[in-house]
Design a protein around this motif. Structure first.
Motif, PDB file in Angstrom:
ATOM      1  N   GLN A  49      -1.904 -32.789 -23.922  1.00  0.00           N
ATOM      2  CA  GLN A  49      -3.219 -32.380 -24.421  1.00  0.00           C
ATOM      3  C   GLN A  49      -3.117 -31.801 -25.835  1.00  0.00           C
ATOM      4  O   GLN A  49      -3.990 -32.027 -26.661  1.00  0.00           O
ATOM      5  N   LEU A  50      -2.030 -31.079 -26.128  1.00  0.00           N
ATOM      6  CA  LEU A  50      -1.825 -30.555 -27.480  1.00  0.00           C
ATOM      7  C   LEU A  50      -1.608 -31.685 -28.475  1.00  0.00           C
ATOM      8  O   LEU A  50      -2.196 -31.693 -29.555  1.00  0.00           O
ATOM      9  N   ILE A  55      -6.520 -30.027 -26.940  1.00  0.00           N
ATOM     10  CA  ILE A  55      -6.402 -28.568 -27.015  1.00  0.00           C
ATOM     11  C   ILE A  55      -6.122 -28.247 -28.478  1.00  0.00           C
ATOM     12  O   ILE A  55      -5.148 -28.745 -29.044  1.00  0.00           O
ATOM     13  N   PRO A  56      -6.961 -27.447 -29.121  1.00  0.00           N
ATOM     14  CA  PRO A  56      -6.727 -27.141 -30.540  1.00  0.00           C
ATOM     15  C   PRO A  56      -5.461 -26.306 -30.740  1.00  0.00           C
ATOM     16  O   PRO A  56      -5.078 -25.523 -29.877  1.00  0.00           O
ATOM     17  N   LEU A  57      -4.833 -26.490 -31.893  1.00  0.00           N
ATOM     18  CA  LEU A  57      -3.592 -25.765 -32.190  1.00  0.00           C
ATOM     19  C   LEU A  57      -3.802 -24.257 -32.216  1.00  0.00           C
ATOM     20  O   LEU A  57      -2.867 -23.503 -31.964  1.00  0.00           O
ATOM     21  N   LYS A  58      -5.021 -23.797 -32.502  1.00  0.00           N
ATOM     22  CA  LYS A  58      -5.254 -22.350 -32.515  1.00  0.00           C
ATOM     23  C   LYS A  58      -5.125 -21.749 -31.123  1.00  0.00           C
ATOM     24  O   LYS A  58      -4.992 -20.545 -30.974  1.00  0.00           O
ATOM     25  N   GLU A  59      -5.130 -22.593 -30.095  1.00  0.00           N
ATOM     26  CA  GLU A  59      -4.960 -22.123 -28.716  1.00  0.00           C
ATOM     27  C   GLU A  59      -3.493 -22.061 -28.302  1.00  0.00           C
ATOM     28  O   GLU A  59      -3.178 -21.681 -27.189  1.00  0.00           O
ATOM     29  N   MET A  60      -2.596 -22.470 -29.196  1.00  0.00           N
ATOM     30  CA  MET A  60      -1.170 -22.444 -28.888  1.00  0.00           C
ATOM     31  C   MET A  60      -0.625 -21.061 -29.226  1.00  0.00           C
ATOM     32  O   MET A  60      -0.808 -20.571 -30.339  1.00  0.00           O
ATOM     33  N   HIS A  61       0.012 -20.430 -28.250  1.00  0.00           N
ATOM     34  CA  HIS A  61       0.524 -19.079 -28.444  1.00  0.00           C
ATOM     35  C   HIS A  61       1.985 -19.002 -28.033  1.00  0.00           C
ATOM     36  O   HIS A  61       2.492 -19.868 -27.325  1.00  0.00           O
ATOM     37  N   GLY A  62       2.635 -17.944 -28.473  1.00  0.00           N
ATOM     38  CA  GLY A  62       4.061 -17.803 -28.231  1.00  0.00           C
ATOM     39  C   GLY A  62       4.442 -16.460 -27.665  1.00  0.00           C
ATOM     40  O   GLY A  62       3.707 -15.848 -26.890  1.00  0.00           O
ATOM     41  N   PHE A 144       3.712 -20.395 -37.463  1.00  0.00           N
ATOM     42  CA  PHE A 144       2.301 -20.660 -37.173  1.00  0.00           C
ATOM     43  C   PHE A 144       1.894 -20.040 -35.836  1.00  0.00           C
ATOM     44  O   PHE A 144       0.842 -19.415 -35.726  1.00  0.00           O
ATOM     45  N   ILE A 145       2.732 -20.192 -34.818  1.00  0.00           N
ATOM     46  CA  ILE A 145       2.421 -19.658 -33.493  1.00  0.00           C
ATOM     47  C   ILE A 145       2.394 -18.135 -33.507  1.00  0.00           C
ATOM     48  O   ILE A 145       1.500 -17.519 -32.925  1.00  0.00           O
ATOM     49  N   VAL A 146       3.346 -17.506 -34.195  1.00  0.00           N
ATOM     50  CA  VAL A 146       3.352 -16.048 -34.287  1.00  0.00           C
ATOM     51  C   VAL A 146       2.100 -15.581 -35.036  1.00  0.00           C
ATOM     52  O   VAL A 146       1.477 -14.578 -34.656  1.00  0.00           O
ATOM     53  N   PHE A 147       1.693 -16.317 -36.077  1.00  0.00           N
ATOM     54  CA  PHE A 147       0.459 -15.984 -36.788  1.00  0.00           C
ATOM     55  C   PHE A 147      -0.736 -16.067 -35.836  1.00  0.00           C
ATOM     56  O   PHE A 147      -1.601 -15.191 -35.841  1.00  0.00           O
ATOM     57  N   ASN A 148      -0.805 -17.127 -35.010  1.00  0.00           N
ATOM     58  CA  ASN A 148      -1.870 -17.246 -33.999  1.00  0.00           C
ATOM     59  C   ASN A 148      -1.862 -16.051 -33.053  1.00  0.00           C
ATOM     60  O   ASN A 148      -2.909 -15.506 -32.719  1.00  0.00           O
ATOM     61  N   ASP A 149      -0.671 -15.658 -32.620  1.00  0.00           N
ATOM     62  CA  ASP A 149      -0.543 -14.535 -31.687  1.00  0.00           C
ATOM     63  C   ASP A 149      -1.056 -13.236 -32.305  1.00  0.00           C
ATOM     64  O   ASP A 149      -1.807 -12.489 -31.686  1.00  0.00           O
ATOM     65  N   ILE A 150      -0.635 -12.969 -33.524  1.00  0.00           N
ATOM     66  CA  ILE A 150      -1.045 -11.735 -34.197  1.00  0.00           C
ATOM     67  C   ILE A 150      -2.553 -11.751 -34.451  1.00  0.00           C
ATOM     68  O   ILE A 150      -3.231 -10.728 -34.262  1.00  0.00           O
ATOM     69  N   THR A 151      -3.082 -12.891 -34.859  1.00  0.00           N
ATOM     70  CA  THR A 151      -4.521 -13.017 -35.076  1.00  0.00           C
ATOM     71  C   THR A 151      -5.275 -12.737 -33.779  1.00  0.00           C
ATOM     72  O   THR A 151      -6.298 -12.042 -33.777  1.00  0.00           O
ATOM     73  N   LEU A 152      -4.769 -13.249 -32.648  1.00  0.00           N
ATOM     74  CA  LEU A 152      -5.402 -13.017 -31.352  1.00  0.00           C
ATOM     75  C   LEU A 152      -5.404 -11.528 -31.007  1.00  0.00           C
ATOM     76  O   LEU A 152      -6.413 -10.998 -30.560  1.00  0.00           O
TER      77      LEU A 152
END
Length: 156
Positions: A49-50, A55-62, A144-152
């Motif tokens: 799905q990714l 599933i948008p990449l902004k939904e990918m978390h680490g 990118f994933i860590v950035f998504n996590d911190i943004t969340l």
């Protein structure tokens, strides 16, 4: 489907724990394999799905989001849920590690498979350059994933 406090009907995601009776070693083993199979399927389906963009990449978390969610889950449901989460993380890491991506173990297996097919070793410089490119891409993906996590976390 359930009505909320205003009477609106919608669909919501909830988690439900189901206890499985495991009185015999056979039911323990078969249940464990079934659990492994179901979660492996869901991991592969989610990766598909990714990659297809469903599933948008902004939904990918680490690791940052997993740590936060895991801590919250353990606080609400107890240590046994944390042990189960650790098992799921280990299973998912094993699946990701075996993917045929250079710089991961699956990439090394892919190179060995290619060498078997062509009947000779690959040039070390070629393998090194391919691995370096994919390693760089993995590092970029991790940032990118860590950035998504911190943004969340900041948004909450």
């Amino acid at each position: 489907i359930h009505p909320d406090e205003k009477g609106l009907i919608g669909i919501g995601l909830t988690s439900k724990q189901t206890m499985v009776d495991t009185k015999t070693p056979r039911t323990i083993i078969s249940g464990s394999f079934r659990y492994l199979w179901d979660n492996t399927y869901m991991m592969m389906y989610s990766l598909g799905q990714l990659f297809t963009g469903n599933i948008p990449l902004k939904e990918m978390h680490g690791v940052v989001a997993i740590t936060k969610i895991g801590g919250d889950m353990i606080e609400k449901t107890g240590k046994s849920a944390g042990i189960l989460l650790a098992a799921l993380i280990s299973m998912n890491l094993a699946i990701l590690n075996i993917l045929p991506i250079p710089a991961l173990d699956g990439g090394h297996l892919m190179f060995l498979f290619i060498e078997k097919i062509i009947g000779r070793p690959l040039d070390d410089k070629v393998v090194e350059k391919i691995s370096s490119v994919f390693f760089t891409l993995l590092i970029i993906l991790m940032v990118f994933i860590v950035f998504n996590d911190i943004t969340l976390l900041v948004k909450k």
